[in-house]
Design an enzyme around this catalytic site. Structure first.
Site, mmCIF file in Angstrom:
data_model
loop_
_atom_site.group_PDB
_atom_site.id
_atom_site.type_symbol
_atom_site.label_atom_id
_atom_site.label_comp_id
_atom_site.label_asym_id
_atom_site.label_seq_id
_atom_site.Cartn_x
_atom_site.Cartn_y
_atom_site.Cartn_z
ATOM 1 N N CYS A 115 5.567 55.935 109.058
ATOM 2 C CA CYS A 115 6.978 55.896 109.193
ATOM 3 C C CYS A 115 7.301 54.976 110.390
ATOM 4 O O CYS A 115 6.091 55.262 111.670
ATOM 5 C CB CYS A 115 7.697 56.747 109.069
ATOM 6 N N GLU A 163 11.155 56.602 106.210
ATOM 7 C CA GLU A 163 12.715 56.231 106.359
ATOM 8 C C GLU A 163 12.973 55.730 105.128
ATOM 9 O O GLU A 163 12.803 54.565 104.795
ATOM 10 C CB GLU A 163 12.875 55.460 107.379
ATOM 11 N N SER A 194 17.802 60.896 103.024
ATOM 12 C CA SER A 194 18.002 61.424 104.403
ATOM 13 C C SER A 194 17.309 60.325 105.179
ATOM 14 O O SER A 194 16.003 59.744 104.936
ATOM 15 C CB SER A 194 17.049 62.546 104.394
ATOM 16 N N SER A 218 19.748 62.598 109.974
ATOM 17 C CA SER A 218 18.842 63.581 110.731
ATOM 18 C C SER A 218 19.574 63.130 112.085
ATOM 19 O O SER A 218 19.246 62.346 112.609
ATOM 20 C CB SER A 218 17.547 63.054 110.551
ATOM 21 N N ASN A 294 9.359 73.954 113.573
ATOM 22 C CA ASN A 294 7.891 74.669 113.382
ATOM 23 C C ASN A 294 7.147 73.966 114.184
ATOM 24 O O ASN A 294 6.717 72.963 114.354
ATOM 25 C CB ASN A 294 7.259 74.446 111.978
ATOM 26 N N CYS A 337 10.044 70.668 107.721
ATOM 27 C CA CYS A 337 10.671 69.254 107.987
ATOM 28 C C CYS A 337 9.910 68.920 109.088
ATOM 29 O O CYS A 337 9.442 69.511 110.155
ATOM 30 C CB CYS A 337 12.047 69.625 108.514
HETATM 31 S S1 SF4 Z 1 11.380 62.088 110.805
HETATM 32 FE FE1 SF4 Z 1 11.673 60.905 109.223
HETATM 33 S S2 SF4 Z 1 12.495 58.957 110.007
HETATM 34 FE FE2 SF4 Z 1 11.556 60.116 111.824
HETATM 35 S S3 SF4 Z 1 9.683 59.682 112.012
HETATM 36 FE FE3 SF4 Z 1 9.518 61.290 110.494
HETATM 37 S S4 SF4 Z 1 9.644 60.537 108.630
HETATM 38 FE FE4 SF4 Z 1 10.385 58.918 110.121
#
Ligand code: SF4
Length: 343
Positions: A115, A163, A194, A218, A294, A337
């Site tokens: 990402c 993303e 998301s 987020s 976490n 998450c």
């Molecule tokens: S939380 Fe989602 S958008 Fe942010 S770096 Fe991780 S995978 Fe990418």
């Protein structure tokens, strides 16, 4: 050589066009193929009634159909959560997670390898961006979950690696395939995208089909300077601009935006943080999901205490907000998450 038909990237209409072009066949056979592949996971049509009388055609169709299979190279279980890594044809791997809920299962799928958003609390963000997933690779995760992991899925969430709005076209096409009434037929209301706050993607989504899917954002802090640090995307798309975009997002009459808040010890877990968040979402119709971070190797943050978590949620509730406290199911297998991307 017969042209290949990448069935997992096709809707019923797409498949019908392919069958017409290659075999001179139409909707009757397309409907049968969709049913066998997407509902039964069956790739052998020799005994399927629509094909029984034309053995030659059946063999040609079966040879032409390409049902992308992503070999599972690693699988972990904890708390009923199953996390697995699938190998892609170029040697990269992606992760998907099945999470048991009270009455159903939620499948969390990836949209990219790595990402480019670089969120500081996220394992995938630390990998950097490797490449986009194709529609076929996205849908293949669902196919694997249903026919290899064998769990009944109700919800699909694009909250795995990547993303999703940074891979807009492939993700939207995947949703068309997943919701096609002749195929998997997932109701749109059980699909959630998301985003870290990708404003052009949100704007594009608001104008495109499919309507009726959920949007989760987020947020993680309503303080711009802290968000700049936690989520570098905020430097490009700051909170004010994001709030304006969200306020213009077309919701159904009883629809809400899901605000995701990863609660991190001593970073974003104070009463003031809760008040700031409440102010920020005040003009929006939202449901807030608070997810305790976490702890994990290589990420310099810690899990908040249960007391802090309760207090933070209560503070939001006192602001008359609808709050859900998310259990961090799966943290033993790093399936919670922000933990995908490092098995
Ligand atoms: S939380 Fe989602 S958008 Fe942010 S770096 Fe991780 S995978 Fe990418």
């Amino acid at each position: 050589m017969t042209q290949k038909i990448p069935i997992l990237s096709l809707t019923f209409d797409d498949l019908t066009r392919h069958l017409k072009k290659i075999f001179g066949k139409g909707e009757y056979h397309a409907a049968a193929i969709m049913r066998e592949i997407f509902l039964h996971g069956n790739k052998n049509f020799l005994h399927v009634k629509e094909f029984k009388r034309s053995g030659d055609l059946t063999k040609k169709v079966m040879t032409a159909l390409d049902v992308l299979s992503l070999p599972i190279v690693e699988k972990k279980h904890a708390d009923g959560v199953v996390k697995w890594s699938s190998l892609l044809s170029d040697g990269h791997s992606i992760e998907s997670v099945m999470i048991p809920m009270t009455h159903h299962h939620t499948l969390c799928i990836s949209s990219q390898v790595g990402c480019r958003m670089g969120c500081r609390f996220c394992q995938t963000g630390q990998m950097g961006f490797v490449r986009q997933l194709t529609t076929e690779e996205i849908v293949a995760q669902v196919y694997t979950a249903i026919f290899q992991i064998n769990a009944p899925i109700r919800n699909i969430v694009f909250m795995g690696m990547g993303e999703p709005l940074d891979n807009f076209d492939a993700v939207i096409k995947a949703i068309h395939v997943l919701t096609d009434p002749r195929g998997f037929a997932f109701p749109k209301k059980f699909i959630t995208i998301s985003t870290a706050g990708h404003i052009p993607g949100i704007q594009k989504l608001s104008k495109s089909d499919p309507k009726g899917i959920h949007l989760a954002i987020s947020i993680n802090t309503a303080n711009d300077s802290l968000r700049d640090q936690l989520m570098p995307i905020n430097r490009k798309f700051p909170l004010f601009a994001l709030q304006k975009t969200l306020s213009e997002y077309p919701l159904k009459s009883k629809g809400v935006l899901f605000i995701e808040y990863v609660l991190i010890k001593d970073i974003n877990d104070t009463d003031e943080d809760a008040d700031q968040l409440a102010n920020y979402v005040a003009p929006l119709r939202v449901r807030i999901n608070v997810i305790p971070f976490n702890s994990q190797a290589g990420i310099p943050y810690e899990t908040p205490s249960q007391e802090k978590l309760e207090r933070f949620c209560q503070r939001l509730i006192d602001h008359k907000l609808y709050v859900r406290k998310r259990a961090t199911k799966g943290n033993q297998v790093m399936a919670a998450c922000g933990q995908l991307g490092r098995t």
